[in-house]
Scaffold this motif. Structure first.
Motif, PDB file in Angstrom:
ATOM      1  N   GLN A  44      11.768  22.256   5.725  1.00  0.00           N
ATOM      2  CA  GLN A  44      10.390  21.773   5.675  1.00  0.00           C
ATOM      3  C   GLN A  44       9.451  22.662   6.479  1.00  0.00           C
ATOM      4  OE1 GLN A  44      11.240  17.887   7.286  1.00  0.00           O
ATOM      5  NE2 GLN A  44      10.871  16.959   5.301  1.00  0.00           N
TER       6      GLN A  44
ATOM      7  N   ASN B  64      -5.264  19.148   2.919  1.00  0.00           N
ATOM      8  CA  ASN B  64      -4.890  18.409   1.719  1.00  0.00           C
ATOM      9  C   ASN B  64      -5.560  18.994   0.478  1.00  0.00           C
ATOM     10  OD1 ASN B  64      -3.662  16.270   0.289  1.00  0.00           O
ATOM     11  ND2 ASN B  64      -5.614  15.200   0.280  1.00  0.00           N
TER      12      ASN B  64
ATOM     13  N   LEU C  20      -3.836  22.122  -0.524  1.00  0.00           N
ATOM     14  CA  LEU C  20      -2.489  21.953  -1.089  1.00  0.00           C
ATOM     15  C   LEU C  20      -2.511  21.240  -2.438  1.00  0.00           C
ATOM     16  CD1 LEU C  20      -0.461  20.821   2.064  1.00  0.00           C
ATOM     17  CD2 LEU C  20      -0.283  23.012   0.896  1.00  0.00           C
TER      18      LEU C  20
ATOM     19  N   TYR D 239       4.366  16.613  -1.203  1.00  0.00           N
ATOM     20  CA  TYR D 239       4.278  16.822   0.240  1.00  0.00           C
ATOM     21  C   TYR D 239       3.884  15.515   0.922  1.00  0.00           C
ATOM     22  CZ  TYR D 239      -0.732  17.461  -0.791  1.00  0.00           C
ATOM     23  OH  TYR D 239      -2.000  17.288  -1.216  1.00  0.00           O
TER      24      TYR D 239
ATOM     25  N   THR E 186       1.698  13.452   3.501  1.00  0.00           N
ATOM     26  CA  THR E 186       0.407  13.534   4.202  1.00  0.00           C
ATOM     27  C   THR E 186      -0.204  12.154   4.365  1.00  0.00           C
ATOM     28  OG1 THR E 186      -1.815  14.492   4.124  1.00  0.00           O
ATOM     29  CG2 THR E 186      -0.830  13.951   2.019  1.00  0.00           C
TER      30      THR E 186
ATOM     31  N   THR F 140       1.093  17.553   8.338  1.00  0.00           N
ATOM     32  CA  THR F 140       1.409  17.476   6.909  1.00  0.00           C
ATOM     33  C   THR F 140       2.770  18.151   6.752  1.00  0.00           C
ATOM     34  OG1 THR F 140      -0.909  17.616   6.319  1.00  0.00           O
ATOM     35  CG2 THR F 140       0.663  18.202   4.603  1.00  0.00           C
TER      36      THR F 140
ATOM     37  N   VAL G 130       5.539  19.797   4.302  1.00  0.00           N
ATOM     38  CA  VAL G 130       5.636  20.398   2.963  1.00  0.00           C
ATOM     39  C   VAL G 130       7.067  20.894   2.747  1.00  0.00           C
ATOM     40  CG1 VAL G 130       4.637  22.134   1.438  1.00  0.00           C
ATOM     41  CG2 VAL G 130       3.281  21.214   3.309  1.00  0.00           C
TER      42      VAL G 130
ATOM     43  N   GLN H 299       8.628  24.189  -2.204  1.00  0.00           N
ATOM     44  CA  GLN H 299       7.419  23.953  -3.001  1.00  0.00           C
ATOM     45  C   GLN H 299       6.307  24.949  -2.718  1.00  0.00           C
ATOM     46  OE1 GLN H 299       6.109  20.850  -4.741  1.00  0.00           O
ATOM     47  NE2 GLN H 299       8.226  20.470  -5.282  1.00  0.00           N
ATOM     48  N   VAL H 300       6.353  25.551  -1.568  1.00  0.00           N
ATOM     49  CA  VAL H 300       5.174  26.317  -1.159  1.00  0.00           C
ATOM     50  C   VAL H 300       5.581  27.689  -0.611  1.00  0.00           C
ATOM     51  CG1 VAL H 300       5.096  25.325   1.163  1.00  0.00           C
ATOM     52  CG2 VAL H 300       3.014  26.117   0.125  1.00  0.00           C
TER      53      VAL H 300
END
Lengths: 800, 218
Positions: free
Chosen positions: A480, A501, A504, A511, A513, A614, A616, A620-621
């Protein structure tokens, strides 16, 4: 030496030792694995994670005990939930835990419906308005009314009647869907407020320890408390699994303890036998103890500069004192077996002992500039300890030499012949040494530095199995990234969180948040303005179409009065503080931290800032997106597991390359300045070259990884090896080579026995330590005995 | 005057005496009758592992301008499969297989749900099972159950606060021969009510499992 002089010397040393012990009496030992991390930026990152409760958080999965699926289903849920309830209550009441979550407060749903519904327009953003617009377009309104009509006439309609009257178009669901954003990757279902797994066989509880879980002492206390709570509160058929740093800390501490309990007596027995055989004198045991008299004074010196001492630094520092045991052995053997007057022998030994001490100290001087705080403490401890230990040896060892023991034993004779007259030296030793050095040169570039601290984690199948089962119940959790926004006020932190936010939202999903559920006041006001503008254009036609459609379907004219009243109501933003202190607090707690004390005036410490995170999934990122967010929004900090680990690795790698390079250069320069001859310098450094080559070849043949422990012990091995070279060369130059051969051999054998047993340890750190010493000293010892004399040449000068 | 007052007092005393002496006995009699009745219904229910029937639903809601009639079919396979299907005037289906359910209405996308994680659906299905599953004795934890004076059915009052805030009374009438529910009246706390009439029972039919996992009956 007369008795008075002996008494004075011992008294002086004992006074220094006692003063040191006095200074060190209140030593505050920190037994924390985090001491191995570099300070500075990495430490700050860690503080952020710790503040969010991630470091000291434990997850407890309360499960129906291992049994068949059918049996599990037969076991009533009541048992599982009552266990979760009583365990949760006991955790909440324990002084060892805070932020305990096992059930949402009963009033959560009512609060959501009452408070959130009242302020709903403040929570609906542009995307929601677009969704509403789509719902109202075309035949959408009529379809929604028919759905409501059918739903009201179906069985669930009995329970949903008032909800449908109040929210016929399902606006509330737009916000409720956002609760999903708080769940992250954990596959949890909320039932009666409890956090249950998909199959309903497990219930999740999480809490934050009030004491450090990376400290083995406090971790033991926490484990005892957990065991007590579980014993008292789990009903038969229900068991618990604990996930987090706690099981790892305990497994490591217990394995180290068990290794030491098993191996230390062996090492101690081996050393006693070795010294008795080598010295043939009971005083030998006193000789090797002398340098350790410096330990309390060294600790006292460290206490002058540090409030707390890392247990890791203390352990290693005391071990490093063992280097000066070699000086004591050389002194004792030289004085008791050397064929010269005591004064002459002392003069001849003075030079190598001073040089060996200086070279060893220079290595640790360099370590004082390490970025790792525990390394700095270790270096200070070693510098103070080795200096004092050498001085103590110089003062006290001559007092222990009573009679000259000139009788050379068979080992002594054999070693001397092997070193100075065996033809094997030129034909076997030199080619083998060259082969070893060439192999080392080949091996070094192929090694990779592995700074991952997980390599120091003991592999415990029980923990692995518990974690596997946990992830089976609650979903696999990948790596993460954390995006932190901080602010002097909650509104400021939330505003930054809203920007994160927005950044993203367009790119990824899944994610975790609080932005959707707790927008900042600025965002809320913007949402309200958009909401008003939206309805201003549509209100009249909407009301007309809705009422007509409803009446046509058979609804009475007052059926949706609650909805119309709500629509006509002037929307208002909700104060974030009120929301945070609501029954939803447990939902927010994992992603939001408020200062523990009321902030009066300007915050001065990080702890006084509001912190919103947050989370994530790294799958994913991309790193680029995260970096862009960090750069674009001031006061935002991105921390990804992978990049953090990489950063720690890089810092440690750079630190070690820088420090090892500096130490090597310093030792090299010192040897050159002292001996001023290339051939002699090579003879002195030959054992070091052998040690480095052997360690590299061994690593290449086994793990190919070079870790922090290899490097730390490598420094010690280099310190010892260079001393072997120095003593051998000086001895040959001064004509005391016979006793020196035995002394070097005794020193090397004692190091091999003392540390070599650690190669049989279960814990990876101790094993690395033992293996490094075995390989390094195992190669340096024969090199000092067989290769150094050949490289030095001119045996006549060596006194043969 | 004094005498009449005195006589009145004596009569009152006698009345209370009778009440206190005989009321518990009467209560115990009713409890026995209820137990016997439920036993009879349950013994019959044990022989029925599945059934299907037609039903008519009459909803009297304040938010409707007039009572609304719906017709449909119900299929149950004990212990945990159910299909509740409206055919007219509008079609909709509610199915449950274990804890997994599906709701379809008109052309809308079918909605899956799991009753373990959906409190509304959990209440709904507990209600449905309450009326139809035949294990009435086990419901005593959740309902105060009494027998109708004519002994043709039972009256349920929810004990749980959450349930009681929605439903005040459920009256279930049974067929005297098959002992299957034929009429169910649900009285809501708001004053609204729902009347259900079940007919055309087929007991222990072979039922396709797919009926409980999809909305389509094909």
């Amino acid at each position: 030496m007369n008795t008075k002089a002996v008494l004075i010397r011992w008294s002086l040393v004992l006074i220094v030792t006692m003063v040191g012990a006095f200074l060190a009496r209140d030593v505050d030992l920190r037994e924390d694995a985090l001491d191995l991390l570099p300070s500075g930026a990495v430490e700050q990152d860690f503080t952020l994670l710790a503040r969010l409760g991630l470091v000291n958080r434990i997850f407890i999965s309360i499960d129906k005990a291992a049994m068949g699926e059918k049996q599990k289903q037969k076991l009533p849920d009541k048992e599982l939930l009552s266990s979760a309830e009583s365990v949760g209550k006991a955790f909440s009441a324990s002084p060892f835990f805070k932020q305990v979550f096992y059930r949402l407060p009963e009033e959560t749903n009512r609060f959501l419906y009452d408070q959130l519904w009242h302020h709903l327009p403040a929570f609906l953003g542009p995307a929601d308005l677009r969704e509403i617009e789509g719902l109202l377009a075309g035949d959408g309104l009529n379809k929604a009314l028919i759905d409501n009509f059918v739903l009201l006439n179906s069985v669930p309609g009995i329970a949903l009647k008032e909800q449908i009257r109040r929210d016929p178009l399902g606006f509330f669901n737009l916000v409720m869907k956002r609760l999903e954003n708080l769940r992250g990757e954990i596959a949890v279902e909320v039932r009666d407020g409890y956090f249950l797994s998909k199959n309903g066989n497990s219930c999740l509880l999480w809490a934050e320890s009030t004491v450090s879980l990376t400290d083995s002492q406090t971790a033991e206390k926490v484990q005892q408390e957990i065991d007590r709570i579980l014993d008292e509160n789990l009903t038969p058929g229900i068991e618990a699994r604990i996930i987090g740093s706690l099981p790892h800390t305990l497994a490591n501490a217990r394995t180290v303890r068990s290794d030491l309990q098993r191996l230390l007596p062996l090492a101690l027995a081996g050393l006693v036998i070795l010294f008795l055989v080598a010295f043939r004198d009971l005083r030998a045991l006193l000789v090797v103890m002398v340098p350790f008299l410096a330990a309390p004074a060294a600790l006292g010196v460290v206490m002058l500069f540090h409030d707390t001492v890392s247990a890791i630094a203390l352990g290693f520092g005391i071990v490093l004192l063992g280097i000066s045991v070699d000086f004591a052995i050389h002194l004792f053997m030289g004085l008791s077996r050397g064929e010269d007057s005591r004064d002459n022998l002392l003069r001849k030994l003075q030079r190598p002992i001073l040089l060996a001490t200086a070279s060893t100290l220079s290595v640790f001087m360099v370590l004082l500039f390490s970025q790792v705080p525990s390394h700095r403490q270790m270096a200070l401890l070693a510098i103070a300890g080795i200096s004092l230990a050498s001085a103590f040896a110089w003062f006290l060892i001559p007092t222990l030499v009573k009679n000259k023991n000139r009788s050379n034993n068979s080992a002594h004779i054999l070693l001397s012949r092997l070193s100075f007259s065996s033809p094997l030296r030129n034909f076997v030793a030199i080619p083998l040494w060259l082969l070893l050095v060439v192999s080392g040169l080949f091996a070094w570039p192929q090694l990779r530095y592995n700074g991952d601290l997980k390599t120091f984690d003991v592999s415990d199948p029980r923990i692995a199995s518990q974690e596997k089962k946990f992830y089976e119940s609650w979903g696999r959790k990948g790596e993460q990234s954390f995006i932190f926004s901080t602010g002097k006020s909650l509104s400021e932190a939330l505003e930054k969180n809203d920007y994160i936010n927005e950044a993203l939202q367009a790119r990824i999903s899944g994610y975790q948040t609080i932005a959707f559920l707790l927008p900042s006041p600025v965002t809320q006001l913007r949402n309200i303005a958009n909401w008003k503008a939206f309805w201003k254009m549509r209100h009249t036609s909407f009301m007309h179409d809705f009422q007509n459609g409803a009446i046509e379907l058979g609804f009475s004219s007052i059926a949706f009065k609650p909805f119309f009243d709500w629509l006509a109501f002037e929307p208002e933003p909700i104060s974030p503080e009120n929301f945070v202190n609501s029954p939803l607090a447990p939902i927010f707690a994992t992603l939001l931290r408020v200062p523990e004390h009321d902030v009066t005036g300007e915050p001065t410490k990080d702890e006084d800032l509001y912190l919103v995170a947050t989370v994530v999934p790294e799958s994913q990122v991309s790193e680029e997106i995260l970096s862009a967010i960090e750069e674009k929004i001031p006061g935002v900090k991105v921390l990804s597991n992978a990049s953090w680990r990489e950063r720690v690795e890089n810092l440690l790698r750079k630190d070690i390359i820088r420090l090892s390079g500096a130490a090597a250069l310093l030792v090299f320069c010192m040897i050159i300045c002292f001996f001023r001859s290339g051939r002699v310098v090579l003879a002195v450094l030959a054992p070091v070259l052998s040690a480095l080559s052997a360690m590299a070849v061994f690593d290449l043949l086994t793990t190919r990884d070079l870790n922090l422990m290899h490097v730390l012990m490598g420094i010690m091995v280099i310190g010892l090896s260079v001393d072997y070279g120095i003593f051998m060369v000086c001895a040959m130059q001064e004509g005391i080579s016979k006793t020196t051969v035995l002394a070097v051999s005794t020193c090397a054998a004692s190091t091999l026995v003392g540390f070599g047993v650690l190669a049989f340890a279960v814990h990876p750190v101790l094993q690395s330590l033992g293996v490094t010493v075995l390989a390094g000293i195992g190669a340096a010892w024969p090199t000092a005995l067989l290769v150094t004399p050949v490289l030095l040449g001119n045996p006549e000068r060596a006194g043969e | 005057m004094w005498c009449s007052v005195q006589a009145g007092r004596q009569l009152m005393a006698l009345f209370f005496f009778i009440i206190f002496i005989f009321f518990p006995f009467a209560d115990s009699c009713r409890a026995d009758e209820l137990a016997a009745f439920l036993k009879k219904v349950e013994e019959k229910a044990v022989t029925v592992t599945s059934f299907s029937c037609a039903f008519k639903q009459e909803r009297h809601l304040s938010i409707f301008s007039k009572p609304v009639l719906f017709y449909g079919n119900l299929t149950i396979v004990r212990p945990d499969r159910l299909r509740w299907e409206f055919n007219k005037p509008l079609g909709s289906v509610l199915v449950l297989d274990g804890s997994q359910g599906l709701r379809c209405s008109g052309n809308s996308k079918p909605q899956k749900f799991d009753i373990t994680g959906n409190p509304v659906m959990r209440i709904v299905f507990r209600q449905l099972w309450a009326w139809m599953n035949g294990e009435y004795s086990r419901m005593r934890e959740a309902y105060d159950i009494s027998l109708l004076s004519d002994k043709t059915g039972i009256v349920l009052h929810p004990l749980e606060k959450a349930m009681a805030s929605v439903v005040s009374t459920i009256i279930i009438l049974f067929d005297s021969t098959t002992l299957q529910p034929v009429n169910v009246e649900i009285h809501e706390s708001s004053g609204d009510k729902t009347l259900l009439q079940f007919s055309d029972y087929i007991l222990n039919p072979s039922v396709n499992r797919a009926l409980f996992t999809q909305c389509s009956s094909q």
